[in-house]
Write an enzyme that holds these catalytic residues in place. Sequence first.
Site, PDB file in Angstrom:
ATOM      1  N   ARG A 109       0.872  -1.193   0.000  1.00  0.00           N
ATOM      2  CA  ARG A 109       0.000   0.000   0.000  1.00  0.00           C
ATOM      3  C   ARG A 109       0.905   1.238   0.000  1.00  0.00           C
ATOM      4  O   ARG A 109       1.927   1.237   0.681  1.00  0.00           O
ATOM      5  CB  ARG A 109      -0.955   0.013   1.207  1.00  0.00           C
ATOM      6  CG  ARG A 109      -2.052  -1.054   1.081  1.00  0.00           C
ATOM      7  CD  ARG A 109      -3.173  -0.840   2.075  1.00  0.00           C
ATOM      8  NE  ARG A 109      -4.072   0.236   1.699  1.00  0.00           N
ATOM      9  CZ  ARG A 109      -4.980   0.742   2.525  1.00  0.00           C
ATOM     10  NH1 ARG A 109      -5.092   0.294   3.766  1.00  0.00           N
ATOM     11  NH2 ARG A 109      -5.787   1.709   2.109  1.00  0.00           N
TER      12      ARG A 109
ATOM     13  N   GLN B  89     -15.375   2.104   7.216  1.00  0.00           N
ATOM     14  CA  GLN B  89     -14.583   1.777   8.415  1.00  0.00           C
ATOM     15  C   GLN B  89     -15.221   2.360   9.682  1.00  0.00           C
ATOM     16  O   GLN B  89     -15.085   1.790  10.771  1.00  0.00           O
ATOM     17  CB  GLN B  89     -13.151   2.321   8.276  1.00  0.00           C
ATOM     18  CG  GLN B  89     -12.285   1.595   7.267  1.00  0.00           C
ATOM     19  CD  GLN B  89     -12.324   2.240   5.892  1.00  0.00           C
ATOM     20  OE1 GLN B  89     -13.311   2.862   5.521  1.00  0.00           O
ATOM     21  NE2 GLN B  89     -11.261   2.084   5.127  1.00  0.00           N
TER      22      GLN B  89
ATOM     23  N   ASP C  43      -2.324   8.866   8.083  1.00  0.00           N
ATOM     24  CA  ASP C  43      -1.507   7.835   7.422  1.00  0.00           C
ATOM     25  C   ASP C  43      -0.115   8.335   7.085  1.00  0.00           C
ATOM     26  O   ASP C  43       0.800   7.557   6.881  1.00  0.00           O
ATOM     27  CB  ASP C  43      -2.207   7.328   6.165  1.00  0.00           C
ATOM     28  CG  ASP C  43      -3.392   6.482   6.542  1.00  0.00           C
ATOM     29  OD1 ASP C  43      -4.451   7.058   6.855  1.00  0.00           O
ATOM     30  OD2 ASP C  43      -3.239   5.246   6.597  1.00  0.00           O
TER      31      ASP C  43
HETATM   32  O1  MRU Z   1      -7.575   2.558   4.136  1.00  0.00           O
HETATM   33  P1  MRU Z   1      -7.411   2.376   5.615  1.00  0.00           P
HETATM   34  O2  MRU Z   1      -8.622   1.825   6.278  1.00  0.00           O
HETATM   35  O3  MRU Z   1      -6.134   1.632   5.952  1.00  0.00           O
HETATM   36  O4  MRU Z   1      -7.214   3.860   6.173  1.00  0.00           O
HETATM   37  C1  MRU Z   1      -7.008   4.045   7.546  1.00  0.00           C
HETATM   38  C2  MRU Z   1      -7.028   5.456   7.937  1.00  0.00           C
HETATM   39  O5  MRU Z   1      -7.140   6.342   7.124  1.00  0.00           O
HETATM   40  C3  MRU Z   1      -6.826   5.778   9.383  1.00  0.00           C
HETATM   41  O6  MRU Z   1      -7.523   6.934   9.731  1.00  0.00           O
HETATM   42  C4  MRU Z   1      -5.332   6.002   9.602  1.00  0.00           C
HETATM   43  O7  MRU Z   1      -4.583   4.869   9.297  1.00  0.00           O
HETATM   44  C5  MRU Z   1      -5.002   6.533  10.921  1.00  0.00           C
HETATM   45  S1  MRU Z   1      -5.419   5.522  12.292  1.00  0.00           S
HETATM   46  C6  MRU Z   1      -4.031   4.702  12.641  1.00  0.00           C
END
Ligand code: MRU
Length: 340
Positions: A86, A187, A228
Amino acid sequence: MKDLHALGIRFKDGELYILDQQLLPQKEVLIRVKDVDHMVTIIQGLKIRGAPAIGISAGLALARFSRGMNDRDEVRAMALKLRESRPTAINLMLVIDRMLAHLTEQNFHSLFEEEAVRAFDEDVILCDRMAEYGTELVNDGDGILTHCNTGRLVTAGVGTALGVIFKAHEQGKKIHVYVDETRPLLQGARLTAWELQQAGIPYSLITDNMAAQMMKAGRVQKVFIGSDRVALNGDFANKIGTYGVSILAKYHRIPFYPVAPYTTIDFTCESGDAIPIEEREAYEVRGARGSFGDVCWAPENAPVCNPAFDVSPVENVTAFICDKGVFSREALKHGALKNL
Ligand code: MRU
């Protein structure tokens, strides 16, 4: 390697297990990871997700599946597959790079294991520190809006933004959480609602387009949100929709706090413009897929845009809550992160 136990990641008797987040909250299924390709599929399918958890689980997978391998080129190729699984969450690159730095050493297998376990154990401490700092900003009676999922599922510990919320609740502060459902992959609706319910924290699930109205109606006093990747100037990437929330918060003069450990800061990235944004598949926007089935409500083959993240500018940040302290917008703009 010692056994490790987090909500989303388990290491037991030398095997790595992932709690399948795509099946939550209806089903709790642990997947035993078979090899690195399997781990890549698990990461790309968001069965494990969230910045710290992606890095930690990839590190454990590398330590587990490089065991007994002596061809360093093959091990490097394996590591790079994981590293590229990713593109946005920087924690993944950090863990893999820390491990790869040991590849030339004779005992790299045991150093890989030490590094992977260290990433796990360290994350528990980082989460606690962020929660301690963040809870200072929560007042009794606050309505708190959050987006995506930032709790126990995405870390080895108590979480990032949701960790702050858990801590405030634990301290007896009466709070109410407004949970953005977080389209397209939900999510918020599937995972944050589940985590809050288990913790007994009062919340209301809202669709993403209700956030503005909740703010206007005076129901939201703070926004706590994850990240992220944080750039050195304080711009930060987070789940798609965060940028919109940051604008709404600014308009309504509501404090807006990203919460992330130092492992989410990209020390090579000057501003948010340089953060790579993952583009995901069209079916995620045309409908929904999960343990409840597979639905497509758009015309078949409808053209789609599906950026998984967006970047919020430092101008919209009230303060950044990190394990190293709380940095105001002004401090961020004056390069506070460069000196960490
Ligand atoms: O695509 P995802 O579900 O991995 O994205 C996650 C997020 O955007 C979270 O808000 C982010 O990782 C911060 S929480 C540790």
